[in-house]
Design an enzyme around this catalytic site. Structure first.
Site: not given
Length: 297
Positions: A168, A271
């Protein structure tokens, strides 16, 4: 904490290259510095907190209001989302590994001068209470002119398991309103801002409001065109069939106590994922690797 740091440094430090230090609240952080790049990696969550190639400004963003406490994720860096991405009723958001302490398995400097840090985690009674599977999980971080992160899942049980996962990554940009993401042109995405409506990307991704999208069926390399910062950040990937693009913008930012006012303009998440309908099923004994390779063009 001093004893724990002493032990870590005795076993795994690399003289003049890698040292473990207190990152706050007694949380150990690996500090890496070579002629190629510098980086910081927290052992809690195996979270990369910084990567900065020599002669460049920081590539990874962390909030000025980030909280460094046991059991809490840091706003920014590269949280590891595993074995699920997103929210689940009654369970930790983005899985349970991003707030656990990982073990240092190996450190080394390779023939190219890059530092390789291998962190690991295995199942125990507390993880099985949340997710009833046996596993071995590793994050291998390679720090050089390129930052490579490989999240390796091994099914050590006797039955199949299914998961979603993500690296992330929060990127630092000079001004998100002058930033575009290239590489997702023509891709379908699920728009969380529009109640998961399915849309199709026309042209590069631009930002003028809250953006929260899961781009599906894409293995493409993305490039962040940080126009105001006069640079391009490339994100290549392997073992990933979806990409999430996120910026909270001004109103949504107010919901995060660990973001300072106006910081949304200086960050952007691109991400590397297996998310939404994109799931990984591993047979007993099987392995999956999710890899992100980040570089400046």
């Amino acid at each position: 904490m001093t004893h724990a740091l002493d032990t870590l440094n005795q076993q795994h430090s690399l003289p003049a290259v890698l040292e473990f230090m207190d990152g706050g609240a007694g949380l150990p952080v690996a500090h890496i510095h070579t002629p190629q790049a510098s980086a910081r990696v927290a052992l809690q969550g195996a979270q990369v907190l910084a990567w900065q190639p020599a002669g460049a400004v920081p590539v990874i963003w962390v909030s000025k209001a980030a909280v460094y406490e046991p059991g809490k994720g840091v706003r920014g860096g590269v949280p590891v989302c595993w074995p699920w991405f997103g929210a689940r009723d009654g369970l930790p958001a983005h899985g349970f590994v991003r707030t656990r302490m990982w073990q240092v398995r190996h450190t080394a400097q390779d023939s190219q001068g890059q530092v390789v840090l291998r962190l690991g985690l295995t199942d125990d009674a507390s993880t099985r209470a949340l997710w009833p599977h046996a596993f071995d999980l590793e994050l291998v971080v390679t720090v050089g002119r390129t930052l490579t992160m490989a999240l390796i899942t091994r099914n050590t049980g006797s039955t199949p398991l299914t998961l979603t996962d993500a690296l992330h990554t929060y990127f630092a940009v000079a001004d998100v309103a002058q930033t575009r993401v290239q590489g997702l042109e023509g891709c379908d995405y699920l728009d969380k801002v529009q109640h998961m409506a399915t849309c199709r990307q026309a042209g590069s991704v631009a930002f003028s409001t809250e953006t929260d999208r899961v781009y599906v069926n894409t293995t493409a390399t993305c490039v962040i065109d940080d126009t105001a910062g006069q640079r391009h950040i490339q994100i290549a990937k392997q073992g990933s069939a979806s990409t999430v693009v996120w910026n909270p913008w001004s109103e949504r930012e107010k919901a995060f106590a660990d973001m300072a006012a106006g910081e949304y303009r200086k960050m952007l998440c691109v991400e590397t994922c297996n998310a939404g309908p994109d799931q990984i099923t591993l047979a007993a004994g099987a392995t999956h690797s999710l890899v992100a390779e980040i570089s400046l063009l």
